[in-house]
Design an enzyme around this catalytic site. Structure first.
Site, PDB file in Angstrom:
ATOM      1  N   GLY A 299       0.811  -1.214   0.000  1.00 42.49           N
ATOM      2  CA  GLY A 299       0.000   0.000   0.000  1.00 42.49           C
ATOM      3  C   GLY A 299       0.841   1.260   0.000  1.00 42.49           C
TER       4      GLY A 299
ATOM      5  N   GLY B  79       8.759  -2.245  -6.454  1.00 40.42           N
ATOM      6  CA  GLY B  79       8.096  -2.442  -7.731  1.00 40.42           C
ATOM      7  C   GLY B  79       7.469  -1.196  -8.304  1.00 40.42           C
ATOM      8  N   ASP B  80       6.471  -1.388  -9.179  1.00 41.29           N
ATOM      9  CA  ASP B  80       5.913  -0.249  -9.916  1.00 41.29           C
ATOM     10  C   ASP B  80       5.256   0.772  -8.994  1.00 41.29           C
ATOM     11  OD1 ASP B  80       3.903  -2.003  -9.259  1.00 41.29           O
ATOM     12  OD2 ASP B  80       2.950  -2.021 -11.216  1.00 41.29           O
TER      13      ASP B  80
ATOM     14  N   ASP C  97       8.159 -10.723 -11.362  1.00 36.41           N
ATOM     15  CA  ASP C  97       7.459 -11.070 -12.605  1.00 36.41           C
ATOM     16  C   ASP C  97       8.199 -10.611 -13.856  1.00 36.41           C
ATOM     17  OD1 ASP C  97       5.466 -12.158 -11.088  1.00 36.41           O
ATOM     18  OD2 ASP C  97       4.016 -10.549 -11.422  1.00 36.41           O
TER      19      ASP C  97
ATOM     20  N   MET D 174       4.110 -17.539 -10.355  1.00 36.35           N
ATOM     21  CA  MET D 174       3.798 -16.120 -10.286  1.00 36.35           C
ATOM     22  C   MET D 174       3.751 -15.517 -11.687  1.00 36.35           C
ATOM     23  SD  MET D 174       5.808 -14.792  -6.891  1.00 36.35           S
ATOM     24  CE  MET D 174       4.571 -13.523  -6.608  1.00 36.35           C
TER      25      MET D 174
ATOM     26  N   GLU E 129      -0.322 -17.225 -12.607  1.00 40.25           N
ATOM     27  CA  GLU E 129      -1.446 -16.899 -11.714  1.00 40.25           C
ATOM     28  C   GLU E 129      -2.487 -15.983 -12.357  1.00 40.25           C
ATOM     29  OE1 GLU E 129      -0.301 -14.554  -8.306  1.00 40.25           O
ATOM     30  OE2 GLU E 129       1.320 -13.586  -9.426  1.00 40.25           O
TER      31      GLU E 129
END
Length: 477
Positions: A162, A188-189, A219, A262, A318
């Site tokens: 979050g 990450g992003d 990923d 994943m 996934e």
């Protein structure tokens, strides 16, 4: 040529440089210092310790003789002059978002790079992600303290999800109050979007603080760069699950092993793990729609492969088949703490669908084993190739911050490390291109059907009349 948001420099023959911000762009009359590397014994054998400031890295390296030179990025590496005195640097490192192999290696190498290459003595870790800037303790980081952390999975600093819900003003207030002037952000992003916002607030306040992002995604869906750190480790760890599924499948008559890996929106782990294994009969990824029943469907292929070989292994990412699940289960719009849509468990769903189909047909008895190593593959220590990659990323980040660059991410482009503006890292997700040769290599390896009409592939459109297990047409996605 530039604008207020993104600095773009153009040159001859279609040359375009996607430049990154520099402290001198908004703080005038900054003092520079000779790079300490020129007196570093470790670099005494290097003919040229600094890269040329005009060096750039091409985004595309396969061109025709009359092609424009195209987009380039600043080459990473040490510069002749630095914008921080070694004794003045007060650096912080924060890790955010999901886990990924190699995070501890990066922490270690940023700390050791600052200490051993530039003589920096003040480096601290921020506990618990972004909110740790204003609600958690800090951890002093020294080469001795981080010496063995690369042998562990996870992150010694802790993390939190979050990241978009954090208070940017409070974060920058903390950076300012603590006297921090270099911030290294691993994540990450969502984390990198947060880093971009933090940089913009720091620039608005006119602070001499370098903000450096090191993108993280198990990923491998970060755009522009060759690959994300930790990806090789994830693929290697996925082999264990595939090998187990293969052993289970071939040890019984009509055995089927299903492995979920994943890959929320990008199927790189599944694709590369399949290619590396050579034991996989069918690989299903989010980018390539599939259908269950009817001619050319998955059930038909399973029956064919079991008849031929007596067993088979299916690898599914996934995020694959989510549109099929929504037709048989109640669709959900719930999201996780990072704002990502919660996915249905496609592995369990597919396993049950296969069991039901062959039970109802009563023409072939099967034994199916389902293996879900999803979070196991990201919680392990990084393998050798990722450790080397993380070392180069960390050192590139340190060189860039010391040289006064800010508001950028580091990554390898065509094998050369470069500084990339945040907006390019954050604008999209990299995905498997099913019209490229790598996907064709996979189809050749598994001999599975593409589940696509060749005309659709040529026209780069999705299939229009494939049937689901309910016999309804599957809408393209």
């Amino acid at each position: 040529m530039s604008n207020s948001e993104h600095k773009i420099i153009t040159g001859h023959a279609g040359y375009v440089l996607e430049d990154v911000p520099h402290l001198s762009h908004y703080i005038p009359h900054l003092t520079t210092y000779p790079n300490p590397l020129q007196d570093n014994p470790s670099y005494s054998v290097v003919k040229q310790h600094a890269v040329d400031v005009e060096d750039t890295v091409a985004h595309k390296i396969v061109v025709h003789k009359n092609s424009p030179r195209g987009t380039h990025f600043r080459r990473a590496g040490p510069r002749q002059k630095v914008y921080f005195g070694s004794e003045d640097v007060h650096a912080s490192i924060v890790t955010c978002g999901g886990l990924c192999p190699g995070v501890n290696t990066l922490i270690r190498e940023v700390v050791c790079g600052l200490y051993h290459m530039y003589g920096v003595q003040q480096v601290q870790g921020i506990e618990g992600g972004y909110r740790g800037f204003y609600s958690r303790n800090i951890i002093p980081l020294t080469p001795k303290a981080v010496n063995d952390i690369h042998k562990r999975g996870g992150t010694i600093l802790g993390t939190s999800q979050g990241e978009g819900s954090n208070d940017t003003s409070k974060i920058v207030d903390s950076i300012q109050d603590r006297g921090i002037n270099q911030v290294y952000i691993l994540g990450g992003d969502g984390t990198q979007r947060g880093a971009s916002v933090i940089f913009e607030e720091i620039r608005r306040r006119g602070l001499k603080v370098s903000v450096v992002g090191i993108p993280e995604s198990v990923d491998n869906d970060i755009p522009v760069i060759d690959k994300s750190f930790g990806f090789d480790t994830a693929v290697e760890e996925a082999q264990r699950a595939i090998n187990a599924a293969h052993v289970e499948a071939e040890s019984t008559e009509n055995g089927i092993g299903v492995v979920k890996l994943m890959g929320r929106n990008s199927g790189f782990i599944s694709m590369y793990a399949t290619l590396a294994s050579r034991d996989v009969d069918c690989c299903l990824i989010p980018e390539s729609p599939f259908y269950l029943e009817g001619p050319g469907g998955l059930f038909e292929f399973i029956r064919k492969r079991l008849t031929e070989n007596g067993h088979m292994v299916i690898v599914i990412a996934e995020g694959a088949g989510q549109e099929l699940i929504s037709e048989t289960l109640s669709a959900t719009n719930m999201k996780d703490a990072s704002g990502n849509k919660l996915l249905q468990d496609v592995g369990l769903w597919l396993s049950q669908k296969i069991k039901d189909h062959f039970t109802e047909s009563q023409k072939m008895a099967i034994t199916l084993k389902y293996i879900d190593p999803t979070y196991m593959i990201r919680a392990v220590p990084s393998i050798a190739s990722d450790n080397v990659y993380c070392t180069l990323l960390a050192q590139s980040a340190v060189h860039g911050a010391m040289a006064g660059y800010t508001g950028f991410a580091v990554g390898a482009i065509n094998g050369k490390h470069a500084y990339i503006p945040f907006h390019l890292i954050n604008e999209d997700e990299k995905k498997v291109v099913i019209t490229d040769r790598m996907w064709a290599r996979l189809l050749s390896s598994t001999n599975q059907p593409s589940f696509l009409n060749p005309i659709d592939i040529t026209n780069k459109t999705a299939p229009t009349q494939h049937h689901t297990s309910k016999g309804k047409a599957l809408s393209p996605h």
